[in-house]
Motif scaffolding. Structure first.
Motif, mmCIF file in Angstrom:
data_model
loop_
_atom_site.group_PDB
_atom_site.id
_atom_site.type_symbol
_atom_site.label_atom_id
_atom_site.label_comp_id
_atom_site.label_asym_id
_atom_site.label_seq_id
_atom_site.Cartn_x
_atom_site.Cartn_y
_atom_site.Cartn_z
ATOM 1 N N LEU A 205 -1.946 0.386 -1.702
ATOM 2 C CA LEU A 205 -0.688 -0.078 -2.295
ATOM 3 C C LEU A 205 -0.505 0.618 -3.638
ATOM 4 O O LEU A 205 -1.267 0.375 -4.575
ATOM 5 N N GLU B 35 6.920 -1.023 -2.397
ATOM 6 C CA GLU B 35 7.731 -1.734 -1.401
ATOM 7 C C GLU B 35 7.809 -0.944 -0.096
ATOM 8 O O GLU B 35 7.744 -1.514 0.991
ATOM 9 N N ILE C 4 -1.685 -8.855 5.153
ATOM 10 C CA ILE C 4 -0.317 -8.956 5.665
ATOM 11 C C ILE C 4 -0.342 -10.115 6.665
ATOM 12 O O ILE C 4 -1.106 -10.080 7.625
ATOM 13 N N ARG D 83 4.868 -3.769 -8.732
ATOM 14 C CA ARG D 83 5.317 -3.217 -7.452
ATOM 15 C C ARG D 83 6.712 -2.632 -7.648
ATOM 16 O O ARG D 83 7.651 -3.364 -7.912
ATOM 17 N N THR E 138 3.446 -3.733 7.028
ATOM 18 C CA THR E 138 3.919 -4.875 7.808
ATOM 19 C C THR E 138 4.268 -4.441 9.228
ATOM 20 O O THR E 138 3.913 -5.111 10.202
ATOM 21 N N THR F 126 5.531 1.187 1.041
ATOM 22 C CA THR F 126 4.221 1.088 1.672
ATOM 23 C C THR F 126 4.002 -0.294 2.272
ATOM 24 O O THR F 126 3.474 -0.421 3.377
ATOM 25 N N SER F 127 4.418 -1.323 1.576
ATOM 26 C CA SER F 127 4.276 -2.685 2.080
ATOM 27 C C SER F 127 5.061 -2.873 3.379
ATOM 28 O O SER F 127 4.560 -3.498 4.330
ATOM 29 N N LEU G 183 -3.439 -4.921 2.186
ATOM 30 C CA LEU G 183 -2.996 -4.027 1.116
ATOM 31 C C LEU G 183 -4.039 -4.048 0.015
ATOM 32 O O LEU G 183 -4.517 -5.110 -0.379
#
Length: 148
Positions: free
Chosen positions: A54, A67, A142, A62, A74, A69-70, A87
């Motif tokens: 992350l 965002e 996640i 963040r 997901t 990468t997140s 993460l």
């Protein structure tokens, strides 16, 4: 398994169960087939967990890259369930990987081909070290409901 997710390339690293040494696996081209290729690698390596780096800011915030990468993590979690996707803070992983490659005699031009894999190794190595010290998984999971 460790993943350094970039917008152009995705570095992937792995380690064998019961060991404490991460190694580079592959650089996956970002694009329409990225998820299928990473899912195939997950099937091949059968990791106990997947650590996605992350990219927080130096102050721990963040921003847009985190965002992105997140969201990718997901999407991956939904695809590879029940393998947990986590993460993990990757601040300075690419810089650290670059220093290691330079120390090993790789010129900057040579590093471009392997830097993403080296960063994924750095991410996974951090997770392994955390697990060794604490006997718990590193990073932030996640949640399945987020991934569905």
């Amino acid at each position: 398994m460790g993943i350094d997710w970039g917008k152009a390339r995705i570095g992937v690293a792995a380690c064998n169960r019961g060991t404490t040494l991460a190694y580079p696996v592959e650089t996956v081209a970002a694009g329409p087939q990225e998820m299928q290729r990473i899912a195939a690698l997950v099937g091949e390596y059968e990791p106990g967990a997947i650590y996605v780096g992350l990219p927080l800011t130096l102050s721990g915030e963040r921003k847009q890259a985190a965002e992105f990468t997140s969201a990718k993590a997901t999407e991956l979690a939904a695809l590879v369930a029940p393998v947990p996707v986590r993460l993990i803070d990757e601040r300075m992983s690419t810089a650290s990987a670059s220093r290691s490659l330079t120390g090993a005699g790789h010129r900057v031009k040579q590093q471009r081909r392997i830097i993403d894999q080296a960063a994924a190794v750095e991410i996974l190595q951090r997770a392994i070290e955390w697990e060794t010290r604490t006997s718990s998984l590193a990073g932030e999971r996640i949640q399945e409901e987020e991934a569905s």
